[in-house]
Design a protein around this motif. Structure first.
Motif, PDB file in Angstrom:
ATOM      1  N   SER A   1      59.864   4.323  38.406  1.00  0.00           N
ATOM      2  CA  SER A   1      59.850   5.279  39.512  1.00  0.00           C
ATOM      3  C   SER A   1      60.366   6.605  38.973  1.00  0.00           C
ATOM      4  N   PRO A   2      60.197   7.713  39.696  1.00  0.00           N
ATOM      5  CA  PRO A   2      60.681   9.007  39.204  1.00  0.00           C
ATOM      6  C   PRO A   2      62.189   9.058  39.000  1.00  0.00           C
ATOM      7  N   ASN A   3      62.929   8.140  39.602  1.00  0.00           N
ATOM      8  CA  ASN A   3      64.387   8.187  39.539  1.00  0.00           C
ATOM      9  C   ASN A   3      64.987   7.110  38.634  1.00  0.00           C
ATOM     10  N   ILE A   4      64.159   6.358  37.926  1.00  0.00           N
ATOM     11  CA  ILE A   4      64.659   5.302  37.048  1.00  0.00           C
ATOM     12  C   ILE A   4      63.960   5.402  35.695  1.00  0.00           C
ATOM     13  N   THR A   5      64.745   5.408  34.622  1.00  0.00           N
ATOM     14  CA  THR A   5      64.198   5.395  33.265  1.00  0.00           C
ATOM     15  C   THR A   5      64.937   4.339  32.449  1.00  0.00           C
ATOM     16  N   VAL A   6      64.185   3.452  31.816  1.00  0.00           N
ATOM     17  CA  VAL A   6      64.753   2.427  30.937  1.00  0.00           C
ATOM     18  C   VAL A   6      64.258   2.709  29.522  1.00  0.00           C
ATOM     19  N   THR A   7      65.192   2.788  28.587  1.00  0.00           N
ATOM     20  CA  THR A   7      64.861   3.091  27.194  1.00  0.00           C
ATOM     21  C   THR A   7      65.479   2.050  26.277  1.00  0.00           C
ATOM     22  N   SER A   8      64.700   1.587  25.299  1.00  0.00           N
ATOM     23  CA  SER A   8      65.197   0.653  24.295  1.00  0.00           C
ATOM     24  C   SER A   8      64.729   1.129  22.926  1.00  0.00           C
ATOM     25  N   SER A   9      65.655   1.190  21.962  1.00  0.00           N
ATOM     26  CA  SER A   9      65.308   1.724  20.645  1.00  0.00           C
ATOM     27  C   SER A   9      66.123   1.049  19.555  1.00  0.00           C
ATOM     28  N   VAL A  10      65.629   1.179  18.317  1.00  0.00           N
ATOM     29  CA  VAL A  10      66.316   0.691  17.120  1.00  0.00           C
ATOM     30  C   VAL A  10      66.268   1.810  16.093  1.00  0.00           C
TER      31      VAL A  10
ATOM     32  N   GLY B   1      72.059  -1.013   7.535  1.00  0.00           N
ATOM     33  CA  GLY B   1      72.305  -1.523   8.880  1.00  0.00           C
ATOM     34  C   GLY B   1      71.539  -0.749   9.933  1.00  0.00           C
ATOM     35  N   LEU B   2      71.271  -1.419  11.055  1.00  0.00           N
ATOM     36  CA  LEU B   2      70.515  -0.834  12.155  1.00  0.00           C
ATOM     37  C   LEU B   2      71.298  -0.966  13.454  1.00  0.00           C
ATOM     38  N   THR B   3      71.002  -0.069  14.392  1.00  0.00           N
ATOM     39  CA  THR B   3      71.603  -0.112  15.721  1.00  0.00           C
ATOM     40  C   THR B   3      70.507  -0.256  16.765  1.00  0.00           C
ATOM     41  N   SER B   4      70.698  -1.221  17.665  1.00  0.00           N
ATOM     42  CA  SER B   4      69.797  -1.410  18.790  1.00  0.00           C
ATOM     43  C   SER B   4      70.476  -0.886  20.049  1.00  0.00           C
ATOM     44  N   SER B   5      69.776  -0.044  20.795  1.00  0.00           N
ATOM     45  CA  SER B   5      70.355   0.569  21.989  1.00  0.00           C
ATOM     46  C   SER B   5      69.412   0.423  23.167  1.00  0.00           C
ATOM     47  N   THR B   6      69.944  -0.035  24.291  1.00  0.00           N
ATOM     48  CA  THR B   6      69.173  -0.160  25.523  1.00  0.00           C
ATOM     49  C   THR B   6      69.944   0.513  26.649  1.00  0.00           C
ATOM     50  N   ALA B   7      69.275   1.410  27.383  1.00  0.00           N
ATOM     51  CA  ALA B   7      69.951   2.171  28.431  1.00  0.00           C
ATOM     52  C   ALA B   7      69.071   2.254  29.667  1.00  0.00           C
ATOM     53  N   ILE B   8      69.715   2.319  30.823  1.00  0.00           N
ATOM     54  CA  ILE B   8      69.031   2.546  32.081  1.00  0.00           C
ATOM     55  C   ILE B   8      69.664   3.759  32.748  1.00  0.00           C
ATOM     56  N   ARG B   9      68.818   4.691  33.154  1.00  0.00           N
ATOM     57  CA  ARG B   9      69.274   5.928  33.787  1.00  0.00           C
ATOM     58  C   ARG B   9      68.683   6.021  35.184  1.00  0.00           C
ATOM     59  N   THR B  10      69.506   6.324  36.169  1.00  0.00           N
ATOM     60  CA  THR B  10      69.049   6.402  37.553  1.00  0.00           C
ATOM     61  C   THR B  10      69.512   7.708  38.185  1.00  0.00           C
TER      62      THR B  10
END
Length: 406
Positions: free
Chosen positions: A186-195, A213-222
């Motif tokens: 939706s316009p008010n929700i963004t989910v991002t996942s990256s390595v 080494g690697l970093t995995s990051s998952t975020a949800i923005r509302t």
């Protein structure tokens, strides 16, 4: 569609539209920003060394809209280059985190000048208006978005304590090689996942850091509205693996021999929120929380908190809070301000237990940015921060910053 021309005191870009060239390029899908940020800070008391330092950073940001260029539907190429010169008071303040993020990144040896570094070279592909992916060399600073306390240290707060959660410093590079996906249901929700690579690659291609080494990051923005007032939250979890981390809970001395225990993984989690308490702009005006500036005329508050892996992260937890706003004085609609307090707790270990290093760090910062023109801002800043070393007095730092969109 943005335009570059107009009266000198009203244009958003200091050098104008270059005879219409810049506007024509934007219409064809080529957008570029030239940004010069200069800072002067003085450690007036406490810290490791008193005195003033001056330095600056010049950034060039290019965006190529491949769809508008009729090359590839949904494609976008982003390139950022950075150069910096002069010195900062980051070392002489002896603070746990940088008091000047603009000159702390990209990372160089001390305050060495940097002629040119390609810190971002990212390709983004939209598959639909809700789904996309990206890959390449990416910048992680600015990912912990917040309307009143985020960005790159060139618009709002100057110190790192109010731009990102300190618990991420161990596993987040400024610039690293990586890839990820994002979903906007939706316009008010963004989910991002990256390595991405754990170690910084500001001045390299990033390929050599893949084995570190690697970093995995998952975020949800509302985003939301409370009593017709905009607000939002950001929640993220990061896991780093295949790295070399000191195990702070391990046995450092074994049968009289110094032993450095290690672990190959670490994690952290952080959350922030922001909420307008009063606005003068129309309630339907969009808030771009990722642009690192205060968008609406009004004021509100922010809170940021983080926790980290007990075994490997030297920062146990962090917390910051404050207020920010824009245009609170008549006739100064584009001026911005912020006042914040931040605190971090270091993990008990051999150094903190021996009283060489403080086991906690607190900081106050306040700034007021005068919008001289839409293209130029002049910021007055004051910070009072604990030092990393236990035998030094807290540092008070006065600062002036000028940012110009050329």
């Amino acid at each position: 569609m943005r335009t570059h021309g107009g009266d000198f005191m009203e244009r958003a870009f200091l050098s104008g539209d270059w005879g219409g060239v810049r506007d024509r390029l934007v219409n064809r899908g080529i957008r570029y920003d030239l940004i010069l940020t200069q800072t002067l800070q003085d450690v007036t008391s406490g810290g490791l060394k008193r005195g003033a330092e001056y330095g600056g950073k010049f950034e060039m940001l290019f965006n190529f809209d491949l769809d508008r260029m009729h090359i590839l539907p949904g494609g976008l190429v982003t390139i950022r280059t950075e150069s910096k010169y002069g010195d900062s008071v980051n070392r002489s303040s002896s603070a746990l985190l940088a008091v000047n993020d603009t000159l702390f990144f990209p990372d160089t040896q001390g305050d060495d000048d940097l002629f040119l570094a390609v810190t971002e070279l990212r390709y983004t592909q939209f598959f639909s208006k809700h789904l996309g992916a990206f890959m390449g060399k990416i910048i992680t600073l600015g990912g912990d978005v917040n309307e009143f306390a985020a960005g790159r240290g060139d618009r709002q707060f100057m110190s790192h304590s109010f731009l990102a959660s300190p618990v991420t410093a161990l596993v987040n590079p400024y610039s690293g090689l990586g890839a990820g996906v994002f979903w906007m249901p939706s316009p008010n929700i963004t989910v991002t996942s990256s390595v991405y690579t754990r170690n910084d690659a500001s001045t390299t291609t990033g390929v050599s850091q893949l084995d570190d080494g690697l970093t995995s990051s998952t975020a949800i923005r509302t985003q939301h509205e409370f009593n017709e007032l905009p607000g939002g939250m950001n929640l993220a979890f990061q896991y780093s693996f295949d790295g070399d981390f000191t195990n702070l809970e391990g046995q450092f001395v074994d049968q009289g021999v110094l032993n450095i225990p290690e672990n190959d993984q670490s994690w952290n989690s952080f959350w922030n929120m922001w909420q307008y308490l009063s606005i003068e702009d129309p309630s339907n005006r969009k808030v771009d929380v990722a642009n690192g500036q205060t968008d609406l005329q009004g004021f509100g508050f922010f809170v940021r908190a983080g926790i980290a892996d007990r075994d490997t992260n030297p920062v146990s937890w962090s917390l910051s809070a404050g207020i920010g706003g824009r245009g609170i004085f008549d006739g100064r609609d584009d001026d911005t301000f912020g006042i914040g307090f931040a605190s971090s707790k270091l993990r008990d270990n051999l150094l903190t237990n021996s009283a060489l290093v403080n086991d906690g760090a607190s900081r106050w910062e306040a700034y007021y940015d005068f919008a001289l023109t839409p293209a130029v801002g002049l910021t007055l800043d004051v910070q009072h921060t604990d030092t990393l070393l236990d035998n030094l007095d807290p540092a008070t730092i006065l600062g002036i910053r000028m940012r110009a969109s050329l």
